[in-house]
Motif scaffolding. Structure first.
Motif, PDB file in Angstrom:
ATOM      1  N   LYS A 190     -34.527   9.782  13.185  1.00 54.43           N
ATOM      2  CA  LYS A 190     -34.782   8.962  14.372  1.00 54.43           C
ATOM      3  C   LYS A 190     -34.598   7.486  14.035  1.00 54.43           C
ATOM      4  CE  LYS A 190     -38.221   8.208  18.006  1.00 54.43           C
ATOM      5  NZ  LYS A 190     -39.584   8.571  18.503  1.00 54.43           N
ATOM      6  N   MET A 191     -35.049   7.081  12.848  1.00 56.39           N
ATOM      7  CA  MET A 191     -34.874   5.693  12.429  1.00 56.39           C
ATOM      8  C   MET A 191     -33.398   5.386  12.168  1.00 56.39           C
ATOM      9  SD  MET A 191     -36.537   2.943  12.104  1.00 56.39           S
ATOM     10  CE  MET A 191     -38.193   3.672  12.208  1.00 56.39           C
ATOM     11  N   LEU A 192     -32.657   6.366  11.654  1.00 56.17           N
ATOM     12  CA  LEU A 192     -31.224   6.178  11.431  1.00 56.17           C
ATOM     13  C   LEU A 192     -30.490   5.966  12.751  1.00 56.17           C
ATOM     14  CD1 LEU A 192     -28.740   6.148   9.606  1.00 56.17           C
ATOM     15  CD2 LEU A 192     -28.672   8.650   9.785  1.00 56.17           C
ATOM     16  N   ALA A 193     -30.893   6.712  13.776  1.00 59.40           N
ATOM     17  CA  ALA A 193     -30.289   6.537  15.100  1.00 59.40           C
ATOM     18  C   ALA A 193     -30.481   5.099  15.591  1.00 59.40           C
ATOM     19  CB  ALA A 193     -30.911   7.523  16.092  1.00 59.40           C
ATOM     20  N   GLU A 194     -31.679   4.580  15.380  1.00 63.65           N
ATOM     21  CA  GLU A 194     -31.962   3.201  15.775  1.00 63.65           C
ATOM     22  C   GLU A 194     -31.120   2.217  14.964  1.00 63.65           C
ATOM     23  OE1 GLU A 194     -35.782   0.125  15.818  1.00 63.65           O
ATOM     24  OE2 GLU A 194     -36.120   2.285  16.113  1.00 63.65           O
ATOM     25  N   ALA A 195     -30.973   2.500  13.682  1.00 65.04           N
ATOM     26  CA  ALA A 195     -30.202   1.608  12.810  1.00 65.04           C
ATOM     27  C   ALA A 195     -28.731   1.577  13.212  1.00 65.04           C
ATOM     28  CB  ALA A 195     -30.334   2.065  11.357  1.00 65.04           C
ATOM     29  N   ILE A 196     -28.159   2.729  13.547  1.00 65.23           N
ATOM     30  CA  ILE A 196     -26.751   2.770  13.947  1.00 65.23           C
ATOM     31  C   ILE A 196     -26.536   1.954  15.214  1.00 65.23           C
ATOM     32  CG2 ILE A 196     -24.898   4.275  14.768  1.00 65.23           C
ATOM     33  CD1 ILE A 196     -25.971   6.421  12.861  1.00 65.23           C
ATOM     34  N   GLY A 197     -27.467   2.057  16.157  1.00 65.14           N
ATOM     35  CA  GLY A 197     -27.367   1.261  17.372  1.00 65.14           C
ATOM     36  C   GLY A 197     -27.449  -0.227  17.078  1.00 65.14           C
ATOM     37  N   GLU A 198     -28.352  -0.608  16.180  1.00 58.36           N
ATOM     38  CA  GLU A 198     -28.507  -2.013  15.814  1.00 58.36           C
ATOM     39  C   GLU A 198     -27.250  -2.532  15.113  1.00 58.36           C
ATOM     40  OE1 GLU A 198     -30.429  -5.703  15.506  1.00 58.36           O
ATOM     41  OE2 GLU A 198     -30.982  -3.903  16.651  1.00 58.36           O
ATOM     42  N   LEU A 199     -26.682  -1.731  14.223  1.00 56.19           N
ATOM     43  CA  LEU A 199     -25.475  -2.146  13.503  1.00 56.19           C
ATOM     44  C   LEU A 199     -24.282  -2.274  14.457  1.00 56.19           C
ATOM     45  CD1 LEU A 199     -25.850   0.061  10.310  1.00 56.19           C
ATOM     46  CD2 LEU A 199     -26.150  -2.413  10.462  1.00 56.19           C
ATOM     47  N   SER A 200     -24.237  -1.398  15.444  1.00 53.53           N
ATOM     48  CA  SER A 200     -23.160  -1.475  16.440  1.00 53.53           C
ATOM     49  C   SER A 200     -23.243  -2.773  17.225  1.00 53.53           C
ATOM     50  CB  SER A 200     -23.245  -0.283  17.390  1.00 53.53           C
ATOM     51  OG  SER A 200     -22.294  -0.393  18.430  1.00 53.53           O
ATOM     52  N   ARG A 201     -24.452  -3.143  17.633  1.00 50.90           N
ATOM     53  CA  ARG A 201     -24.622  -4.383  18.387  1.00 50.90           C
ATOM     54  C   ARG A 201     -24.354  -5.613  17.519  1.00 50.90           C
ATOM     55  NH1 ARG A 201     -28.760  -1.051  20.352  1.00 50.90           N
ATOM     56  NH2 ARG A 201     -30.280  -1.855  18.834  1.00 50.90           N
ATOM     57  N   THR A 202     -24.678  -5.509  16.250  1.00 50.69           N
ATOM     58  CA  THR A 202     -24.510  -6.652  15.347  1.00 50.69           C
ATOM     59  C   THR A 202     -23.045  -6.887  14.973  1.00 50.69           C
ATOM     60  OG1 THR A 202     -26.706  -6.299  14.387  1.00 50.69           O
ATOM     61  CG2 THR A 202     -25.155  -7.628  13.101  1.00 50.69           C
ATOM     62  N   PHE A 203     -22.329  -5.812  14.639  1.00 51.36           N
ATOM     63  CA  PHE A 203     -20.972  -5.958  14.113  1.00 51.36           C
ATOM     64  C   PHE A 203     -19.873  -5.600  15.115  1.00 51.36           C
ATOM     65  CE2 PHE A 203     -23.602  -5.440  10.334  1.00 51.36           C
ATOM     66  CZ  PHE A 203     -23.112  -6.444   9.515  1.00 51.36           C
ATOM     67  N   ASN A 204     -20.224  -4.857  16.177  1.00 52.03           N
ATOM     68  CA  ASN A 204     -19.205  -4.391  17.124  1.00 52.03           C
ATOM     69  C   ASN A 204     -18.040  -3.763  16.358  1.00 52.03           C
ATOM     70  OD1 ASN A 204     -18.100  -3.971  19.689  1.00 52.03           O
ATOM     71  ND2 ASN A 204     -16.951  -5.887  19.632  1.00 52.03           N
ATOM     72  N   PHE A 205     -18.369  -2.887  15.432  1.00 52.17           N
ATOM     73  CA  PHE A 205     -17.362  -2.303  14.539  1.00 52.17           C
ATOM     74  C   PHE A 205     -16.426  -1.354  15.287  1.00 52.17           C
ATOM     75  CE2 PHE A 205     -21.453   0.030  13.936  1.00 52.17           C
ATOM     76  CZ  PHE A 205     -21.106   1.226  14.552  1.00 52.17           C
ATOM     77  N   ASP A 206     -15.254  -1.164  14.689  1.00 56.51           N
ATOM     78  CA  ASP A 206     -14.312  -0.168  15.191  1.00 56.51           C
ATOM     79  C   ASP A 206     -14.652   1.215  14.653  1.00 56.51           C
ATOM     80  OD1 ASP A 206     -12.719  -2.041  16.614  1.00 56.51           O
ATOM     81  OD2 ASP A 206     -11.777  -2.646  14.740  1.00 56.51           O
ATOM     82  N   ALA A 207     -15.169   1.249  13.443  1.00 57.83           N
ATOM     83  CA  ALA A 207     -15.554   2.520  12.831  1.00 57.83           C
ATOM     84  C   ALA A 207     -16.714   2.296  11.884  1.00 57.83           C
ATOM     85  CB  ALA A 207     -14.373   3.120  12.072  1.00 57.83           C
ATOM     86  N   LEU A 208     -17.621   3.272  11.845  1.00 61.90           N
ATOM     87  CA  LEU A 208     -18.740   3.258  10.911  1.00 61.90           C
ATOM     88  C   LEU A 208     -18.674   4.534  10.086  1.00 61.90           C
ATOM     89  CD1 LEU A 208     -21.495   2.300   9.753  1.00 61.90           C
ATOM     90  CD2 LEU A 208     -22.591   3.505  11.664  1.00 61.90           C
ATOM     91  N   TYR A 209     -18.674   4.392   8.768  1.00 65.07           N
ATOM     92  CA  TYR A 209     -18.660   5.541   7.858  1.00 65.07           C
ATOM     93  C   TYR A 209     -20.002   5.602   7.144  1.00 65.07           C
ATOM     94  CZ  TYR A 209     -13.634   4.810   8.533  1.00 65.07           C
ATOM     95  OH  TYR A 209     -12.384   4.603   9.073  1.00 65.07           O
ATOM     96  N   ILE A 210     -20.596   6.777   7.113  1.00 66.14           N
ATOM     97  CA  ILE A 210     -21.900   6.952   6.481  1.00 66.14           C
ATOM     98  C   ILE A 210     -21.748   7.889   5.288  1.00 66.14           C
ATOM     99  CG2 ILE A 210     -24.301   7.625   6.791  1.00 66.14           C
ATOM    100  CD1 ILE A 210     -23.932   7.254   9.791  1.00 66.14           C
ATOM    101  N   GLY A 211     -22.075   7.364   4.097  1.00 64.42           N
ATOM    102  CA  GLY A 211     -21.976   8.156   2.883  1.00 64.42           C
ATOM    103  C   GLY A 211     -23.274   8.123   2.104  1.00 64.42           C
ATOM    104  N   GLY A 212     -23.194   8.485   0.836  1.00 69.43           N
ATOM    105  CA  GLY A 212     -24.386   8.535  -0.009  1.00 69.43           C
ATOM    106  C   GLY A 212     -24.960   9.940  -0.073  1.00 69.43           C
ATOM    107  N   GLY A 213     -25.777  10.171  -1.076  1.00 67.40           N
ATOM    108  CA  GLY A 213     -26.310  11.517  -1.301  1.00 67.40           C
ATOM    109  C   GLY A 213     -27.155  12.074  -0.182  1.00 67.40           C
ATOM    110  N   ASN A 214     -27.806  11.203   0.619  1.00 66.86           N
ATOM    111  CA  ASN A 214     -28.672  11.701   1.690  1.00 66.86           C
ATOM    112  C   ASN A 214     -27.975  11.807   3.044  1.00 66.86           C
ATOM    113  OD1 ASN A 214     -30.884  12.035  -0.003  1.00 66.86           O
ATOM    114  ND2 ASN A 214     -31.562   9.919   0.274  1.00 66.86           N
TER     115      ASN A 214
END
Length: 279
Positions: free
Chosen positions: A191-215
């Motif tokens: 649920k916190m990750l969902a909030e973070a993705i929304g915040e990052l979208s508003r901050t960077f207006n990215f074309d693509a977001l890639y999520i990696g890492g062990g978790n």
């Protein structure tokens, strides 16, 4: 004396084209190694040794030496490191032990391995193994901490979003690092990750977001268009990109191989996220 051909000069005793790259990924919980051919394809199985608690430079270098000794031959080394790195020198290592600030990791490893070494942040290298080189592409990694890097038409811009304020005075790493996952549980973490993705979208207006890492494997969200989970293996495969261009040069869209994913991220801001059921 017969002159040696250019093709002969770029081969080794095993018949594999040179230069081969030893890719090392130093993480908060594990140190991984893989050898890549000149095209960036693995030529052996990945090996991993657990990262010791409060890992010092001496302890980490000893493990890297052990991993390197078990690899097939290589001519150069790429290292992903969990902290700020500039010109091979470590500036921060929040999830490791003492002795890292100001430590010249590239030079120390080059002396031990007798090969040229390049070092970059681990999230940066995972991004190099994932991005298309077109548009504004943001990469975040979810592991012991929270890694981040931005690519603008392939030009790499390292970020330290993990220590940036995010939610109720806490940072992204406070809310999405492994300690938060263990404390809050997977459901609240998503649920916190969902909030973070929304915040990052508003901050960077990215074309693509890639999520990696062990978790990243623990993500239960229905991700919007433009957001994709990438393989943790990209943290090793991206190591060859450090040698494809001169330091600071912009990697071309051709030289940076996109990550394998279920759908190509759309070049538009992502739609609102759906939280997990019963959140």
């Amino acid at each position: 004396m017969k002159k040696q051909s250019a093709s002969a000069k770029t081969s080794n005793l095993n018949g594999v084209a040179a230069p081969r790259t030893l890719a090392i990924d130093i993480g908060g919980t594990g140190i991984k190694a893989l050898t890549l051919d000149p095209q960036g394809k693995p030529i052996n199985e990945r090996r991993k040794i657990a990262t010791p608690k409060r890992a010092t430079p001496k302890a980490v270098i000893k493990i890297v030496e052990k991993l390197a000794a078990a690899q097939p031959g290589f001519e150069r080394v790429s290292v992903g490191f969990p902290g700020v790195v500039k010109d091979g020198i470590v500036y921060t290592a929040a999830n490791l032990g003492r002795g890292w600030t100001g430590f010249d990791l590239a030079t120390a490893l080059a002396r031990k391995l007798k090969k040229p070494v390049r070092v970059a942040n681990d999230a940066d290298i995972q991004g190099l193994g994932s991005v298309s080189g077109r548009g504004l592409e943001l990469v975040i990694t979810l592991g012991t901490g929270f890694g981040s890097v931005l690519f603008v038409n392939g030009t790499r811009v390292h970020l330290e979003l993990g220590h940036h304020p995010f939610h109720n005075g806490k940072t992204y790493e406070d809310e999405l690092g492994v300690r938060a996952l263990k404390k809050k549980g997977r459901k609240k973490w998503n649920k916190m990750l969902a909030e973070a993705i929304g915040e990052l979208s508003r901050t960077f207006n990215f074309d693509a977001l890639y999520i990696g890492g062990g978790n990243a494997r623990l993500i239960d969200l229905k991700l919007p268009a433009g957001v994709a989970i990438i393989s943790n293996e990209n943290g090793l495969l991206g190591g060859i990109a450090l040698w494809r261009d001169a330091p600071g040069a912009r990697p071309s869209a051709r030289s940076v191989k996109p990550a394998r994913r279920s759908a190509t991220p759309a070049i538009r801001p992502p739609a609102p996220l759906e939280a997990p059921p019963n959140a």
